[in-house]
Each structure stands twice: as structure tokens, then as C-alpha cells.
Design a protein around this motif. Structure first.
Motif, PDB file in Angstrom:
ATOM      1  N   PHE A 385      -2.053  -1.962   1.834  1.00  0.00           N
ATOM      2  CA  PHE A 385      -1.079  -2.898   2.393  1.00  0.00           C
ATOM      3  C   PHE A 385      -1.792  -4.221   2.613  1.00  0.00           C
ATOM      4  N   GLU A 386      -1.380  -5.268   1.917  1.00  0.00           N
ATOM      5  CA  GLU A 386      -2.000  -6.579   2.052  1.00  0.00           C
ATOM      6  C   GLU A 386      -1.060  -7.501   2.798  1.00  0.00           C
ATOM      7  N   TYR A 387      -1.577  -8.044   3.942  1.00  0.00           N
ATOM      8  CA  TYR A 387      -0.749  -8.992   4.695  1.00  0.00           C
ATOM      9  C   TYR A 387      -1.647  -9.848   5.558  1.00  0.00           C
ATOM     10  N   ARG A 388      -1.103 -11.000   6.011  1.00  0.00           N
ATOM     11  CA  ARG A 388      -1.926 -11.869   6.856  1.00  0.00           C
ATOM     12  C   ARG A 388      -1.581 -11.672   8.324  1.00  0.00           C
ATOM     13  N   ASP A 389      -0.328 -12.092   8.665  1.00  0.00           N
ATOM     14  CA  ASP A 389       0.081 -12.001  10.068  1.00  0.00           C
ATOM     15  C   ASP A 389       1.316 -11.134  10.187  1.00  0.00           C
ATOM     16  N   ASN A 390       1.521 -10.705  11.390  1.00  0.00           N
ATOM     17  CA  ASN A 390       2.779 -10.003  11.646  1.00  0.00           C
ATOM     18  C   ASN A 390       3.923 -11.026  11.650  1.00  0.00           C
ATOM     19  N   VAL A 391       5.037 -10.660  10.990  1.00  0.00           N
ATOM     20  CA  VAL A 391       6.191 -11.574  11.020  1.00  0.00           C
ATOM     21  C   VAL A 391       7.415 -10.835  11.530  1.00  0.00           C
ATOM     22  N   LYS A 419      -3.255   6.530  -9.320  1.00  0.00           N
ATOM     23  CA  LYS A 419      -2.584   6.996  -8.096  1.00  0.00           C
ATOM     24  C   LYS A 419      -2.618   5.931  -7.003  1.00  0.00           C
ATOM     25  N   GLU A 420      -2.446   4.669  -7.448  1.00  0.00           N
ATOM     26  CA  GLU A 420      -2.553   3.588  -6.476  1.00  0.00           C
ATOM     27  C   GLU A 420      -1.223   2.839  -6.343  1.00  0.00           C
ATOM     28  N   VAL A 421      -0.893   2.508  -5.092  1.00  0.00           N
ATOM     29  CA  VAL A 421       0.302   1.709  -4.813  1.00  0.00           C
ATOM     30  C   VAL A 421      -0.141   0.532  -3.947  1.00  0.00           C
ATOM     31  N   VAL A 422       0.273  -0.700  -4.368  1.00  0.00           N
ATOM     32  CA  VAL A 422      -0.106  -1.878  -3.577  1.00  0.00           C
ATOM     33  C   VAL A 422       1.146  -2.468  -2.958  1.00  0.00           C
ATOM     34  N   VAL A 423       1.107  -2.550  -1.604  1.00  0.00           N
ATOM     35  CA  VAL A 423       2.229  -3.179  -0.893  1.00  0.00           C
ATOM     36  C   VAL A 423       1.732  -4.519  -0.397  1.00  0.00           C
ATOM     37  N   LYS A 424       2.541  -5.598  -0.706  1.00  0.00           N
ATOM     38  CA  LYS A 424       2.073  -6.946  -0.362  1.00  0.00           C
ATOM     39  C   LYS A 424       3.155  -7.665   0.422  1.00  0.00           C
ATOM     40  N   GLN A 425       2.713  -8.246   1.548  1.00  0.00           N
ATOM     41  CA  GLN A 425       3.665  -9.053   2.323  1.00  0.00           C
ATOM     42  C   GLN A 425       3.269 -10.514   2.148  1.00  0.00           C
ATOM     43  N   ILE A 426       4.173 -11.316   1.591  1.00  0.00           N
ATOM     44  CA  ILE A 426       3.854 -12.724   1.346  1.00  0.00           C
ATOM     45  C   ILE A 426       4.854 -13.579   2.131  1.00  0.00           C
ATOM     46  N   ARG A 433       8.431 -12.092   1.719  1.00  0.00           N
ATOM     47  CA  ARG A 433       8.687 -11.324   0.505  1.00  0.00           C
ATOM     48  C   ARG A 433       7.809 -10.083   0.538  1.00  0.00           C
ATOM     49  N   LEU A 434       8.433  -8.925   0.252  1.00  0.00           N
ATOM     50  CA  LEU A 434       7.651  -7.696   0.211  1.00  0.00           C
ATOM     51  C   LEU A 434       7.627  -7.192  -1.226  1.00  0.00           C
ATOM     52  N   GLN A 435       6.414  -6.917  -1.730  1.00  0.00           N
ATOM     53  CA  GLN A 435       6.271  -6.411  -3.097  1.00  0.00           C
ATOM     54  C   GLN A 435       5.629  -5.034  -3.069  1.00  0.00           C
TER      55      GLN A 435
END
Ligand code: ADP
Length: 509
Positions: A385-391, A419-426, A433-435
Motif C-alpha cells: 500500500f503506497e500513500y503519503r498522508d491520511n485523507v 503474487k503481488e498486488v500494489v495499492v496506490k493512493q494518489i 485516486r485509488l489504484q
């Protein structure tokens, strides 16, 4: 059905006949009823104009010649007299003309009337000529010697023309107009200008018009009828054919095609119906698939539960915690499926209302990840899970949870070898945006628009790492639509897919 509705043929016909009737009525009114008035107005105008022209030339040497010209051109009788009635100049003036003045009283009354009316007066008199016996009046003219009738320059021509104008028996109905105008030449001598003309249109003309009118009416009605026939055929034929095809569609034959090209509206209707037919067919196919898939997915856990329960009942020692766990797992799987079905049917029926709140979007995603932690530990999947700040967002917390859950669940199901899943919050401006990205086999471009459909499966035999209902993306799409959120998928075959959606950030308060 209302069979009393009149067909387009009848309607077009009635409108055209109505239109023709109005036209004919107008024509009849102008040509036959108003002809008399028009003619009179035109004649009176001519008289006034002729008088103007004469006045302009009153001092001219060629006055007499000019008078004759005017009289000939407009079929007028012209007489210029002294105030006592003595003719000075004349043109086309037969002895029995209305303006052949010989009685001083009559002359005086003309002058008086004209004086009272700005110097001119116009009036109508009956008959083509004055009905009098020339000789008789001659003897009566005592106070003033009767005019020496000035010999006509072309007496014969005048008589011939006048006598030809009106048939003898119509002479009594004729009406003439007399225009009297007081004039003065440059020497200061006063004269009276008298002009008369017949204003009854020639009866023969009206008769001709009447006959013509009958022909015109007949031609018009004929034309209107054929036009109505042609137009209604043009308009109604494609509609009738479309109706035939639409009946097949109503009977459930979704392969019908609407191929009317006739005119724009019909063409558009055909396209719409074609589209409807395709959509109905697709919807029916999906419906059948849904039923087949749901029954299949219901039956598998039920079979398992029954089989395990029977084994545990019949074989001593099989009542192990592992076997009981299988029964519990299968029952849970059933619950998931039934819950998803219920959710989706509520969403699609439009009875679901959003329960919006401001909540921590990032924490919400972390909660979803938590739920998968057991799986990641056991089966070797990694979810980053990649993210910077809580929104924070303003949305339905539980439903957004469902969306994220379903997307991650799919990514795991269709993950690649890694077997990898990447969740990204931009975060971009006021949008988050959530990917969710996997490196699996991806989705064929022509399948992309279908995957949001209820129970659509690209590969009908795929093996699932995690149990899913098969309704996941359909639920995602319905929830995001309710939120008016943007969403989509970027996928390339063999490389993997990225599912994404965007929500507005909650305003800082
Ligand atoms: P399912 O339970 O079959 O996954 P979904 O509605 O979640 O049902 O997905 C519909 C279809 O979309 C899936 O059957 C699959 O073909 C395709 N799909 C969804 N997610 C992915 C993904 N991450 N990678 C590849 N295909 C996917």
C-alpha cells in the motif's frame, strides 16, 4: 390498443384537403367576391392620377392631344369646362356621357360640392350613359343655350368602343364614377375638370373567372389527393415496416434488424431500435448466465457441506476440527454469495441510499488490507500500500470499503506469478485516486466494457485464490455510479491490470 386512431394517410389527406379548401376560399374571395371592389378602387385611382397628370399639363399647348392619349389609355371620358358648364376641351365625350354638362344647376351643384371638399369630389352614378333624349333636353335648356355639341374628332371610334363594352342587357347594372375637380390655369381663369369612367367590371370577365375557378378547384383537389397519397405512403411505409420488426422484438426475437433508411427520423428510430434489440439480447443472455452461474456457485458449497457432514456423521473419528472448519468455510462462502446477490439487486433496483459521512479514506483501505492479512501470510501474496498522508472523503464508508475490498480481491484472484498486488493512493488537488494494480494476465480490450456487467466472466473456468461471488465489479460499478465518481481500468494483456476510482476530498472544516 386504440383502433379508432386515424392513420397517417387519413391525417395527411385531411390536412391537405383542409389546406386546399382554405386556398380555394381565399382565391374565391379575392377573385370573385372582391373583384368588384378591387376594380373600382383601381379605376378611381386611375381617375385621380389622370386628373393629376392633366393638371401638370394644363398650360401646355398639347393639352388636348394629351387628354386624348389619357382617355384612350384608361378608357375615360374627359371634359374641361368653364364654371358655367361650357366645354373648353374634351376627349372621348359622347353626347350622353354623365359629364356632358348642359344644365347650369347641375354644374353649380358640382362646383359647390367640390368647393366643400377641398376642390374635388368623386361619386358613382348608375348606368353607362345618361339615359336621356338629346332633343328633349335641348328644348328644356332655357337659361343657358345648350352647348353646341363639339364634334368629336373620332366620333365613330368612340361610339364603337363604348357600345362594345357592355352587353345591352347588362347596361342597367353598370356603374360609372365621376370625378370633378376645380382647376385654375396660370392666367388665373377657373375651370372645372370632369372625368368619368365605367367601373363595373365586364360581366364576361367574371364569368370567365368563375369557370376558371371551377377548373382550378378540381385541379387543386386532384393534386391535394395525389399529394396526400404520395406523402402518406412515403411517411407511413417505413413506419409500418419498423412496426412489423418491433413486433418480432416484442415476441423475444432479438435478432431482428431495423434497416429503414427512408428519412432521417425513421433512420434514427431504426438505429435506436437496433440498439435496443442488441441490448435486450445481451441483457437476456446475461440473465441466463447469471442464473446458471449463481446455481452453480450455490451448489458447490452445498455439496461440500452435505458431503463433509455425512462423512462426519457416518465415519467415527472423522469429526475433526479441520473437517468442521471446511463446513464452516463453505457456509461462509454461501453467505458471501447470498449477501452479494442481495446487495447487487438492491443497488440495481435503485432502493439503496448512500449514507454519506466524512471519514478517513486511508484508514478504510488499511482496514481492507487487514482483512487480507491472513491470506497474505498463508499463501505468499504480497499487498503493498503506497500513500503519503491520511485523507478524508465525504462518502458512504461501508460501500467504499466494499469497493476497495472487491478490487483487491480481484487483483489477488487474477494476480500473476509474482503474487503481488500494489495499492496506490494518489492525492491530486481536491481529488484522491485509488489504484489497484496486479501483474496478471490482463484483460482483452474488447472484454473491457463487459467486465462491469453482472456475473460477466472473461474466463469461465478460472481458479480462485479467494472466494468471490462473481458479482464484484458489478457491485463496484453500481456503488461508484451512485457516488458520481470516476472509475475505470487500464489493462494490457500479459502485463496486468490497474483498476482505479476517484473521490473528492472532504472540505476542511
Ligand atoms: P469475478 O468474481 O468473476 O472476479 P467480477 O465481477 O469481480 O467477478 O469480475 C468480472 C470479470 O472481470 C472477471 O471474471 C474477470 O474476467 C475480469 N477481471 C476482474 N478483475 C480482473 C483483474 N484484476 N485482472 C484480470 N481480469 C479481471
Amino acid at each position: 390498443m386504440n383502433h379508432k386512431k386515424s392513420s397517417i394517410k387519413v391525417k395527411v389527406f385531411m390536412y391537405l384537403i383542409g389546406f386546399t379548401a382554405v386556398l380555394l376560399l381565399l382565391l374565391w374571395f379575392l377573385q370573385i367576391v372582391q373583384l368588384d371592389n378591387f376594380y373600382k378602387k383601381i379605376k378611381k385611382n386611375q381617375l385621380e392620377k389622370a386628373a393629376e397628370k392633366l393638371l401638370d399639363n394644363i398650360d401646355s399647348e398639347n393639352l388636348e392631344e394629351y387628354m386624348h392619349e389619357l382617355a384612350d389609355k384608361y378608357d375615360l371620358s374627359i371634359n374641361i369646362t368653364t364654371e358655367s358648364g361650357k366645354s373648353v376641351y374634351k376627349a372621348n365625350l359622347p353626347y350622353n356621357s354623365h359629364i356632358y354638362i348642359y344644365k347650369p344647376e347641375q354644374m353649380a351643384s358640382f362646383v359647390q360640392k367640390a368647393e366643400a371638399n377641398n376642390g374635388s369630389v368623386m361619386f358613382e352614378v348608375g348606368g353607362r350613359y345618361r339615359d336621356f333624349d338629346f332633343k328633349e333636353t335641348e328644348s328644356e335648356g332655357e337659361s343657358l343655350p345648350p352647348f353646341e355639341p363639339i364634334p368629336d374628332k373620332e366620333p365613330k371610334g368612340d361610339k364603337e368602343r363604348f357600345s362594345d363594352d357592355i352587353p345591352k342587357d347588362k347596361e342597367e347594372d353598370a356603374v360609372s364614377v365621376v370625378y370633378v375637380r376645380l382647376i385654375r390655369n396660370t392666367n388665373g381663369s377657373d375651370y372645372v375638370l370632369l372625368i368619368s369612367s365605367l367601373i363595373t367590371p365586364v360581366e364576361a370577365t367574371i364569368n370567365t373567372l368563375r369557370i376558371q375557378f371551377v377548373y382550378i378547384s378540381a385541379i387543386f383537389v386532384l393534386l391535394a389527393t395525389s399529394l396526400a397519397f404520395i406523402i402518406s405512403r412515403l411517411v407511413s411505409r417505413p413506419i409500418v415496416r419498423i412496426n412489423e420488426s418491433a413486433k418480432h422484438l416484442a415476441d423475444g426475437n432479438f435478432d431482428v434488424s431495423f434497416e429503414e433508411k427512408g428519412y432521417k427520423e425513421v433512420w434514427e428510430l431504426s438505429r435506436t431500435l437496433d440498439y435496443a434489440a442488441v441490448e435486450l439480447g445481451r441483457s437476456e443472455r446475461l440473465q441466463k448466465e447469471l442464473l446458471a452461474n449463481v446455481s452453480h456457485d450455490l451448489r458447490t458449497p452445498l455439496t461440500m457441506i452435505t458431503a463433509y457432514a455425512e462423512v462426519m456423521r457416518d465415519i467415527p473419528g472423522e469429526n475433526s476440527p479441520e473437517n468442521v472448519q471446511v463446513v464452516i468455510d463453505e457456509a461462509k462462502r454461501l453467505t458471501v454469495l447470498v449477501n452479494d446477490l442481495l446487495d447487487l439487486s438492491k443497488l440495481q433496483a435503485g432502493v439503496t441510499e448512500l449514507n454519506r459521512n466524512v471519514f478517513d479514506f486511508t484508514t478504510n483501505i488499511l482496514n481492507v488490507m487487514n482483512r487480507f492479512s491472513k491470506l497474505t501470510e498463508q499463501s505468499g501474496y504480497t499487498i503493498k500500500f503506497e500513500y503519503r498522508d491520511n485523507v478524508k472523503v465525504y462518502a458512504d464508508e461501508y460501500k467504499i470499503y466494499q469497493v476497495v475490498y472487491n478490487l483487491i480481491n480481484n487483483a489477488i484472484n487474477y494476480a500473476g506469478e509474482d503474487k503481488e498486488v500494489v495499492v496506490k493512493q494518489i492525492v491530486h488537488g481536491n481529488i484522491v485516486r485509488l489504484q489497484v494494480t496486479d501483474h496478471g494476465k490482463g484483460i482483452e480490450p474488447d472484454e473491457l466494457e463487459n467486465i462491469w456487467d453482472r456475473y460477466y466472466k472473461v474466463d469461465k473456468n478460472h481458479k480462485r485464490a479467494v472466494q468471490g461471488s462473481g458479482l464484484g465489479l458489478s457491485i463496484v460499478h453500481n456503488i461508484l455510479k451512485l457516488h458520481n465518481a470516476k472509475y475505470g481500468v487500464d489493462s494490457s494483456v500479459g502485463k496486468g491490470s490497474t483498476f482505479w476510482f476517484e473521490l473528492k476530498l472532504a472540505k476542511e472544516e
